[in-house]
Design an enzyme around this catalytic site. Structure first.
Site, PDB file in Angstrom:
ATOM      1  N   VAL A   1     -12.996   1.482  70.531  1.00 54.80           N
ATOM      2  CA  VAL A   1     -13.145   0.048  70.820  1.00 54.80           C
ATOM      3  C   VAL A   1     -12.057  -0.752  70.115  1.00 54.80           C
ATOM      4  O   VAL A   1     -11.400  -0.266  69.201  1.00 54.80           O
ATOM      5  CB  VAL A   1     -14.542  -0.477  70.384  1.00 54.80           C
ATOM      6  CG1 VAL A   1     -15.635   0.166  71.197  1.00 54.80           C
ATOM      7  CG2 VAL A   1     -14.755  -0.245  68.901  1.00 54.80           C
TER       8      VAL A   1
ATOM      9  N   THR B   1     -10.209  -3.298  67.711  1.00 52.45           N
ATOM     10  CA  THR B   1     -10.428  -3.775  66.332  1.00 52.45           C
ATOM     11  C   THR B   1      -9.360  -4.827  66.010  1.00 52.45           C
ATOM     12  O   THR B   1      -8.444  -4.566  65.232  1.00 52.45           O
ATOM     13  CB  THR B   1     -10.325  -2.608  65.311  1.00 52.45           C
ATOM     14  OG1 THR B   1      -9.094  -1.893  65.550  1.00 52.45           O
ATOM     15  CG2 THR B   1     -11.482  -1.666  65.410  1.00 52.45           C
TER      16      THR B   1
ATOM     17  N   GLU C   1      -5.088   7.718  66.448  1.00 50.19           N
ATOM     18  CA  GLU C   1      -4.235   7.959  67.618  1.00 50.19           C
ATOM     19  C   GLU C   1      -2.806   7.541  67.289  1.00 50.19           C
ATOM     20  O   GLU C   1      -2.581   6.463  66.775  1.00 50.19           O
ATOM     21  CB  GLU C   1      -4.775   7.126  68.796  1.00 50.19           C
ATOM     22  CG  GLU C   1      -4.048   7.365  70.081  1.00 50.19           C
ATOM     23  CD  GLU C   1      -3.927   8.838  70.405  1.00 50.19           C
ATOM     24  OE1 GLU C   1      -4.962   9.491  70.641  1.00 50.19           O
ATOM     25  OE2 GLU C   1      -2.795   9.353  70.401  1.00 50.19           O
ATOM     26  N   PHE C   2      -1.856   8.416  67.595  1.00 50.09           N
ATOM     27  CA  PHE C   2      -0.455   8.089  67.293  1.00 50.09           C
ATOM     28  C   PHE C   2       0.382   7.874  68.540  1.00 50.09           C
ATOM     29  O   PHE C   2       1.592   7.694  68.452  1.00 50.09           O
ATOM     30  CB  PHE C   2       0.174   9.189  66.427  1.00 50.09           C
ATOM     31  CG  PHE C   2      -0.435   9.280  65.055  1.00 50.09           C
ATOM     32  CD1 PHE C   2      -0.182   8.310  64.096  1.00 50.09           C
ATOM     33  CD2 PHE C   2      -1.282  10.327  64.716  1.00 50.09           C
ATOM     34  CE1 PHE C   2      -0.751   8.373  62.830  1.00 50.09           C
ATOM     35  CE2 PHE C   2      -1.850  10.407  63.446  1.00 50.09           C
ATOM     36  CZ  PHE C   2      -1.587   9.430  62.502  1.00 50.09           C
TER      37      PHE C   2
ATOM     38  N   LEU D   1      -2.605   3.618  59.209  1.00 55.06           N
ATOM     39  CA  LEU D   1      -2.056   2.306  58.854  1.00 55.06           C
ATOM     40  C   LEU D   1      -0.662   2.456  58.254  1.00 55.06           C
ATOM     41  O   LEU D   1       0.251   1.682  58.546  1.00 55.06           O
ATOM     42  CB  LEU D   1      -2.972   1.589  57.853  1.00 55.06           C
ATOM     43  CG  LEU D   1      -4.347   1.166  58.364  1.00 55.06           C
ATOM     44  CD1 LEU D   1      -5.151   0.514  57.247  1.00 55.06           C
ATOM     45  CD2 LEU D   1      -4.212   0.185  59.532  1.00 55.06           C
TER      46      LEU D   1
ATOM     47  N   CYS E   1      -0.295  -3.357  67.763  1.00 55.33           N
ATOM     48  CA  CYS E   1      -0.612  -2.560  66.570  1.00 55.33           C
ATOM     49  C   CYS E   1       0.158  -2.920  65.306  1.00 55.33           C
ATOM     50  O   CYS E   1      -0.453  -3.079  64.248  1.00 55.33           O
ATOM     51  CB  CYS E   1      -0.373  -1.093  66.882  1.00 55.33           C
ATOM     52  SG  CYS E   1      -1.282  -0.574  68.319  1.00 55.33           S
TER      53      CYS E   1
HETATM   54  C1  UGA Z   1       2.941   2.091  67.955  1.00 60.08           C
HETATM   55  C2  UGA Z   1       3.301   3.407  67.282  1.00 60.08           C
HETATM   56  O1  UGA Z   1       4.647   3.786  67.603  1.00 60.08           O
HETATM   57  C3  UGA Z   1       2.363   4.527  67.732  1.00 60.08           C
HETATM   58  O2  UGA Z   1       2.637   5.732  67.018  1.00 60.08           O
HETATM   59  C4  UGA Z   1       0.915   4.096  67.455  1.00 60.08           C
HETATM   60  O3  UGA Z   1      -0.014   5.072  67.901  1.00 60.08           O
HETATM   61  C5  UGA Z   1       0.648   2.782  68.187  1.00 60.08           C
HETATM   62  O4  UGA Z   1       1.561   1.778  67.722  1.00 60.08           O
HETATM   63  C6  UGA Z   1      -0.781   2.367  67.894  1.00 60.08           C
HETATM   64  O5  UGA Z   1      -1.084   2.106  66.722  1.00 60.08           O
HETATM   65  O6  UGA Z   1      -1.601   2.388  68.801  1.00 60.08           O
HETATM   66  P1  UGA Z   1       3.422   1.013  70.370  1.00 60.08           P
HETATM   67  O7  UGA Z   1       3.062  -0.276  69.695  1.00 60.08           O
HETATM   68  O8  UGA Z   1       2.769   1.367  71.650  1.00 60.08           O
HETATM   69  O9  UGA Z   1       3.159   2.242  69.369  1.00 60.08           O
HETATM   70  O10 UGA Z   1       4.994   1.012  70.669  1.00 60.08           O
HETATM   71  P2  UGA Z   1       6.306   1.326  69.801  1.00 60.08           P
HETATM   72  O11 UGA Z   1       7.153   2.247  70.577  1.00 60.08           O
HETATM   73  O12 UGA Z   1       5.993   1.724  68.413  1.00 60.08           O
HETATM   74  O13 UGA Z   1       7.048  -0.097  69.788  1.00 60.08           O
HETATM   75  C7  UGA Z   1       6.553  -1.205  69.039  1.00 60.08           C
HETATM   76  C8  UGA Z   1       7.556  -2.339  69.057  1.00 60.08           C
HETATM   77  O14 UGA Z   1       8.712  -2.022  68.290  1.00 60.08           O
HETATM   78  C9  UGA Z   1       8.082  -2.686  70.450  1.00 60.08           C
HETATM   79  O15 UGA Z   1       8.146  -4.080  70.598  1.00 60.08           O
HETATM   80  C10 UGA Z   1       9.462  -2.074  70.482  1.00 60.08           C
HETATM   81  O16 UGA Z   1      10.328  -2.701  71.369  1.00 60.08           O
HETATM   82  C11 UGA Z   1       9.880  -2.293  69.038  1.00 60.08           C
HETATM   83  N1  UGA Z   1      10.971  -1.381  68.579  1.00 60.08           N
HETATM   84  C12 UGA Z   1      10.785  -0.049  68.573  1.00 60.08           C
HETATM   85  C13 UGA Z   1      12.163  -1.924  68.132  1.00 60.08           C
HETATM   86  O17 UGA Z   1      12.354  -3.148  68.126  1.00 60.08           O
HETATM   87  N2  UGA Z   1      13.159  -1.080  67.707  1.00 60.08           N
HETATM   88  C14 UGA Z   1      12.997   0.269  67.678  1.00 60.08           C
HETATM   89  O18 UGA Z   1      13.941   0.980  67.255  1.00 60.08           O
HETATM   90  C15 UGA Z   1      11.788   0.801  68.130  1.00 60.08           C
END
Ligand code: UGA
Length: 438
Positions: A58, A60, A131-132, A192, A247
């Site tokens: 769910v 959070t 979850e990662f 976290l 996240c």
């Molecule tokens: C993130 C984590 O990468 C996952 O491992 C985790 O499971 C997830 O949160 C979660 O907690 O559920 P997510 O938020 O889906 O995943 O996407 P990311 O690929 O991490 O990107 C997050 C943000 O960082 C995006 O806005 C992306 O554009 C930005 N980003 C990413 C950058 O600005 N530069 C980078 O080099 C990489």
């Protein structure tokens, strides 16, 4: 596997050809399994009664009111799920914490479960299985994860057995050496910490991008060079207009709040600064747009390409585009928005009615770009790289500006065409330098 949700509309969508979320590869997985070993239902009670193992996934979100508002995680949905599980369970269950939660949530949930289950002798084993996966690459992350982490009460036999049962589920497709077990609190804190460290890398490279612009260094070259150090590694070093998503910010604020609650103000401040740098990067981008365009964007049409927080998703939660759009609207701009996956209703929900008076959403990029003074790239969608930028230049007002908030376009080619280009952390175009009086 039965997926249950109280929301009938959502479950209907999961049972239809139009799944409620866009994620590459997801349609195929659902189509292959639905009706065979994957079911979607609103009958929570029956599913809970029948299950041996329940994954609680769910929402959070960050608390909006009360103690810890703006920082702590809101566990309302988690607690209500736990109360339902307790009320309807008549046999032992393994409860798997999938949602990202504050450290020691499992302990609190266990208390709720134990005190509310009317059936005699029912035992609950609580596991943390953070979850990662990342959006846009969810299916690959799921099928070939770097690791799966399972936290449980490994100090006693029951806890060890519950962990082993979940390890066996994952072992169907994940090599055993990638399935890690830990104590409950370590698993919760690892989640976290992983997000905080990932976000911290982005804020660090974004901080350097600002310095690059002042010194003439190129942030991509810096990222490449430092990424060759095997201790640093090459991933997650792309400078951007800021990280978004549901996240990173939420989890850092939550982590910092937990630190504050334990009297660790210095540690909390360290993590708050990662969010502070992210906010600075968004503000800095808007400032660049305004100052480059002769300090006024009032009534100028500015095309915004991309609204999702990253490519290959329609998700807009905490997308930097929200703050950038709001900043430009404050300066009087008229925003022409195009995103291949984000519908207008979503933009409306994110921006609010007042801001929508200054935003027009387009279903194709051509209309968004016609007669624009500038283009801002907010999401790294691949299609933006394939556009005919020569043709785009023809239909825009001159000087025509490109502000690349994701560093995805071919900047040398754009300059050759005639565009004035601003890219994060790149040497500043002489035109922009003189506009700023630098
Ligand atoms: C993130 C984590 O990468 C996952 O491992 C985790 O499971 C997830 O949160 C979660 O907690 O559920 P997510 O938020 O889906 O995943 O996407 P990311 O690929 O991490 O990107 C997050 C943000 O960082 C995006 O806005 C992306 O554009 C930005 N980003 C990413 C950058 O600005 N530069 C980078 O080099 C990489």
């Amino acid at each position: 596997m039965t997926v249950v949700d109280l929301n009938q509309q959502r479950i209907d969508a999961w049972n239809s050809d139009n799944l409620p979320i866009y994620e590459p590869g997801l349609d195929e997985v659902v189509k292959a399994c639905r009706g065979k070993n994957l079911f979607f239902s609103t009958d929570c009670e029956a599913a809970i009664r029948a299950a041996q193992c329940i994954f609680v996934s769910v929402n959070t979100p960050t608390k909006k009111t009360g103690l810890g508002k703006g920082k702590a995680a809101d566990l309302t949905y988690w607690e209500s799920a736990a109360r339902n599980i307790a009320a309807w369970s008549t046999s032992d269950k393994i409860i798997v914490e999938k949602s990202t939660v504050p450290v020691r949530t499992a302990e609190a949930i266990e208390k709720v479960l134990l005190r509310n289950c009317p059936a005699p002798g029912v035992h609950f084993d609580i596991l943390s299985n953070p979850e990662f996966l990342a959006e846009g690459t969810a299916i690959d992350d799921l099928t070939t994860p770097d690791r799966v982490l399972i936290g449980g009460k490994i100090e006693n036999d029951r806890g060890t057995a519950a962990c082993a049962a979940l390890v066996d589920v994952y072992a169907n497709w994940v090599p055993r050496e990638r399935i890690l077990t830990a104590n409950l609190w370590s698993a919760e804190l690892s989640k976290l910490t992983a997000n905080a460290m990932l976000a911290q890398r982005i804020s660090s490279i974004n901080a350097i991008s600002a310095l690059c612009e002042c010194t003439g260094a190129d942030v991509s070259q810096v990222s490449f060079a430092i990424g060759k150090d095997s201790r640093i590694g090459p991933k997650f070093l792309n400078a951007s207009v800021g990280f978004g998503g549901s996240c990173f910010q939420k989890d850092i604020l939550n982590l910092a709040y937990i630190c504050e609650c334990h009297g660790l103000q210095e540690v909390a401040d360290y993590w708050y600064s990662v969010v502070g740098m992210n906010d600075y990067q968004k503000t800095r981008f808007v400032r660049r747009v305004v100052s480059a365009m002769f300090n006024t964007i009032r009534n100028k049409k500015i095309a915004m390409l991309g609204f999702a927080f990253k490519k290959d998703t329609g998700d807009t939660r905490e997308t930097p585009a929200i703050d950038v759009a709001a900043g430009m609207i404050e300066d009087g701009a008229k925003i022409a928005l195009y995103d291949p996956q984000v519908p207008e209703e979503q933009v409306r929900m994110d921006m609010g009615e007042e801001a929508m008076k200054s935003i027009t959403c387009y279903k194709n990029p051509t209309d968004a770009l016609q007669d624009a003074h500038a283009v801002t790239i907010m999401t790294e969608w691949d299609e933006f790289k394939t556009y005919d930028w020569k043709e785009i230049y023809q239909v825009m007002h001159k000087p025509a500006f490109v502000f690349d908030g994701r560093n995805i376009l071919d900047h040398a080619h754009l300059s050759e065409i005639g565009f004035i280009v601003y890219a994060l952390g790149k040497p500043i175009d002489p035109f922009l330098k003189s506009a700023e009086g630098a």
